[in-house]
Design a protein around this motif. Sequence first.
Motif, short mmCIF file in Angstrom:
data_model
loop_
_atom_site.label_atom_id
_atom_site.label_comp_id
_atom_site.label_asym_id
_atom_site.label_seq_id
_atom_site.Cartn_x
_atom_site.Cartn_y
_atom_site.Cartn_z
N GLN A 24 0.81 -1.22 0.00
CA GLN A 24 0.00 0.00 0.00
C GLN A 24 0.85 1.28 0.00
OE1 GLN A 24 -4.29 0.98 1.81
NE2 GLN A 24 -2.70 0.93 3.35
N LEU A 32 -1.24 5.34 -7.17
CA LEU A 32 -2.11 4.27 -7.68
C LEU A 32 -3.05 3.75 -6.60
CD1 LEU A 32 0.57 2.24 -9.69
CD2 LEU A 32 -1.22 3.71 -10.63
N MET A 33 -3.44 4.61 -5.69
CA MET A 33 -4.27 4.14 -4.58
C MET A 33 -5.63 3.62 -5.04
SD MET A 33 -3.11 3.95 -1.54
CE MET A 33 -4.53 4.08 -0.46
N HIS A 34 -6.12 4.11 -6.19
CA HIS A 34 -7.42 3.61 -6.63
C HIS A 34 -7.36 2.17 -7.12
CE1 HIS A 34 -5.48 5.64 -9.97
NE2 HIS A 34 -6.25 5.01 -10.82
N TRP A 35 -6.14 1.62 -7.20
CA TRP A 35 -6.00 0.20 -7.53
C TRP A 35 -5.74 -0.64 -6.28
CZ3 TRP A 35 -7.87 -1.05 -11.96
CH2 TRP A 35 -7.79 -0.17 -13.03
N SER A 36 -5.87 -0.03 -5.10
CA SER A 36 -5.47 -0.74 -3.88
C SER A 36 -6.30 -2.01 -3.64
CB SER A 36 -5.54 0.18 -2.66
OG SER A 36 -6.82 0.70 -2.52
N GLU A 37 -7.60 -1.95 -3.97
CA GLU A 37 -8.42 -3.14 -3.72
C GLU A 37 -8.02 -4.29 -4.65
OE1 GLU A 37 -12.47 -1.68 -3.81
OE2 GLU A 37 -11.90 -0.17 -2.36
N SER A 38 -7.74 -3.96 -5.91
CA SER A 38 -7.29 -5.01 -6.84
C SER A 38 -5.93 -5.54 -6.42
CB SER A 38 -7.22 -4.46 -8.27
OG SER A 38 -8.47 -3.98 -8.66
N PHE A 40 -4.74 -5.69 -3.45
CA PHE A 40 -4.92 -6.55 -2.27
C PHE A 40 -5.31 -7.97 -2.71
CE2 PHE A 40 -7.57 -8.15 1.31
CZ PHE A 40 -6.58 -8.15 2.28
N ARG B 117 -16.49 0.17 -11.17
CA ARG B 117 -15.73 -0.51 -12.23
C ARG B 117 -16.38 -0.38 -13.59
NH1 ARG B 117 -14.22 -5.98 -8.92
NH2 ARG B 117 -12.70 -5.06 -7.55
N MET B 144 -14.14 5.87 -12.67
CA MET B 144 -14.41 5.21 -11.40
C MET B 144 -15.27 6.06 -10.46
SD MET B 144 -10.52 3.81 -10.88
CE MET B 144 -10.72 2.29 -9.98
N GLN B 162 -12.90 8.80 -8.84
CA GLN B 162 -11.57 8.42 -8.33
C GLN B 162 -10.47 8.52 -9.38
OE1 GLN B 162 -11.08 4.69 -6.26
NE2 GLN B 162 -12.55 5.28 -4.68
N GLU B 186 -7.33 10.93 -6.65
CA GLU B 186 -8.04 9.76 -6.14
C GLU B 186 -9.00 10.07 -4.99
OE1 GLU B 186 -4.89 6.33 -6.79
OE2 GLU B 186 -4.00 8.08 -5.88
N MET B 202 -7.62 10.29 -1.35
CA MET B 202 -6.88 9.06 -1.06
C MET B 202 -5.42 9.11 -1.53
SD MET B 202 -8.68 5.35 -1.34
CE MET B 202 -8.85 5.40 -3.10
N GLY B 203 -5.16 9.90 -2.56
CA GLY B 203 -3.79 10.03 -3.06
C GLY B 203 -2.96 11.04 -2.28
N ARG B 244 -6.39 5.27 5.11
CA ARG B 244 -6.09 3.85 4.95
C ARG B 244 -4.61 3.52 4.95
NH1 ARG B 244 -10.52 1.26 0.89
NH2 ARG B 244 -8.91 1.63 -0.63
N VAL B 245 -3.75 4.44 4.50
CA VAL B 245 -2.31 4.12 4.46
C VAL B 245 -1.71 4.29 5.85
CG1 VAL B 245 -0.09 4.64 3.40
CG2 VAL B 245 -2.17 4.78 2.04
N ARG B 285 -10.14 -3.22 6.70
CA ARG B 285 -10.20 -3.82 5.38
C ARG B 285 -9.15 -4.90 5.13
NH1 ARG B 285 -12.30 -1.44 0.61
NH2 ARG B 285 -12.90 -3.24 -0.62
N TRP B 286 -7.95 -4.69 5.62
CA TRP B 286 -6.85 -5.59 5.21
C TRP B 286 -6.61 -6.73 6.18
CZ3 TRP B 286 -7.65 -3.56 0.97
CH2 TRP B 286 -7.52 -2.22 0.71
#
Lengths: 328, 331
Positions: A24, A32-38, A40, B117, B144, B162, B186, B202-203, B244-245, B285-286
């Motif tokens: 992450q 590229l945080m918007h790809w974080s779920e993929s 994971f 998506r 997105m 996003q 993001e 988020m970014g 989240r990070v 989440r993780w």
Amino acid sequence: MKALEILEEAYDALLGRLFEDAVQPALYALGLMHWSESAFEWIEFSLFGLLSIVVSYAVCRPLEAWRPVEAVRDRRAIRTDIVYTLLSRLGLLPILAFVLLSFLKIHWEGLVADAGVIPPTLETLLPWLRDWPLLAFLLYVVVLDFGEYWRHRFQHMFRWWWALHSIHHAQRQMTFWTDNRNHVIDDAIAALWFSGLAVLIGVPPAQFPLILLILTVIESLSHANARLHFGRVGERLIVSPRFHRVHHGELSAGEKGRNYAVLFPVWDLLFGTADFDSRTPARTGDPDGPEALATGGWLRQQTEGLRYLMRSIARPRRSGGSQPSGTD
Amino acid sequence: MRGIRGSLVALLLLSVGLLPGTAQANLVFVLNSGEASISLLDAARREQIRRIPVLREPHHLVLTPDGRSLVVGDSAGNELLFFDPATGELQRRERISNPYHLDFSPDGRWLVIASLRRGQIDIYEAPGEDGGLRLVRRHRFPHMPSHMAFSPDSRTVYLTLQGAGRVVAISLETMEVLWQAEVGPEPAGILWHRGQLIVGIMGRDHFAVLDPELRQVVRTIPIGRGAHAIFAAPGGQVLWATSRVDSRVAAIDPESLRVLQVFEIPGGPDCLAFDAEGRVWMTLRWVGRVGRLDPETGQVETIRVGRSPHGIFVHWPRGAEGPAAPPSAQR
């Protein structure tokens, strides 16, 4: 049950740490945080690859030590197969293809949705399956295994495809590591085939790694250097080391193949390619294939496999066979 | 005498389930997006009591305006599932295209559904007595579309894009796009707050405060890397935000938008919900868990659920909610 929960917790904790501490922050740094779920999901799939190697080793190695079919003569050949296994299962070609195809599917579904259609899954076609998730899961496995049977038959049927697949059959020192001994182009085609079917029938993403784990462990076992017979009934239910070693016998190479099934021998029964009578053959390999495919290292086998493919496409079909002739 | 009368009143209230905090057990719904299931938790015992299978990938959920149904979006399963929020019983299903994030307009007239998506923003007429949904308008945004917020007068819905770093405003009167504004890389969660929009970037490490009149970011609220989602606690006394990070949950003063307190909570806190006792529930989440934070003590307890838990909803028993704290505020 408790032990399973502990294992699952340990697995999730490892996955979480790996993602939070390494992946992450890298995604954040790269924007590229918007790809974080993929990402994971991808990390989870990678760990599954590692897990499948550990499980395969734990199941197959003791059996090989207990009742070997043949003595180990060529440790170098086995080491090459280990390289194949690591590259394939940690290289994650099937998973990458699945992810890529999922994106294609999403866009395709978007177009379809605009036309007012919502794509089905097995559970929406057969609503009673919603109440039987295990049965639904088994149905997905059966459908995927049926697809694998036909892919395997086509590998032996088409001249160019056999040229790629012959690397797998060239091994004379077959062990459970041999399962992943394939040309990268063949692997890529297999990944597209398997994942394409998985996406087409709507396999739930959460179940995909589990299906892959079951298939890979049974496939590893079927290649094991173990004198193992599942009995008259068992041989017809699940592919055994004996059943698959017959497929790898010298007399079964190319179009002469038998016992193509990967998981369920029923497909060989249905389509007339089953051989339950032959004893475990003493020798495996492809006597007509180039020598480098049997004895070369990973790189040599890959380059020679590519040449073999080119020759098979360039040369006209010989009468009485579909295989390109070996020259080495 | 007064003591006896008080006890009798308490007994009466208890028998009809109206005594705050002592009535029936709170149910907590957790959407396990990586495992195609919903965990139903008993909040009091802090344990899972049921696991409800769904088709593919549930992400977000919302209470219907009348409070009778909890609507769960199964995005990859192309389904909406309607549950009784008090019992967890499935009421019905509705086939629909890729529901990722969803919410009702404050007047209850529209149900807006974002497909992250598939790049769709769909506006439906909210389900009527017959329960059917009617698609009124579909906008395509290949960037997105993610979370959403409404203006209190229900005239406008705002969504984060996003992939584009923008917020888009869509009129619910004409159904046309009104404007788009840059907010930062993001953007994810978004909240209408006193005439402004607060957006999780988020970014970056902050939330952006967007003035919808000026269509400009007027200030930022630093929280931590991967600023994600923001929620108003029931009663509006505190805003709660996640990153989240850096894996944080932060309390924000709604007046000054100053960060009051930061809680470091490993596991990637994502969506939040609030129970009647003022505790903050969150999906981690993780690590496949939900956390329950007691803001008074800072203590966090975690409960194991399924993989990649995302949306969360805490049902309040009858009588637990005051007039200033409707359960719908937990969305």
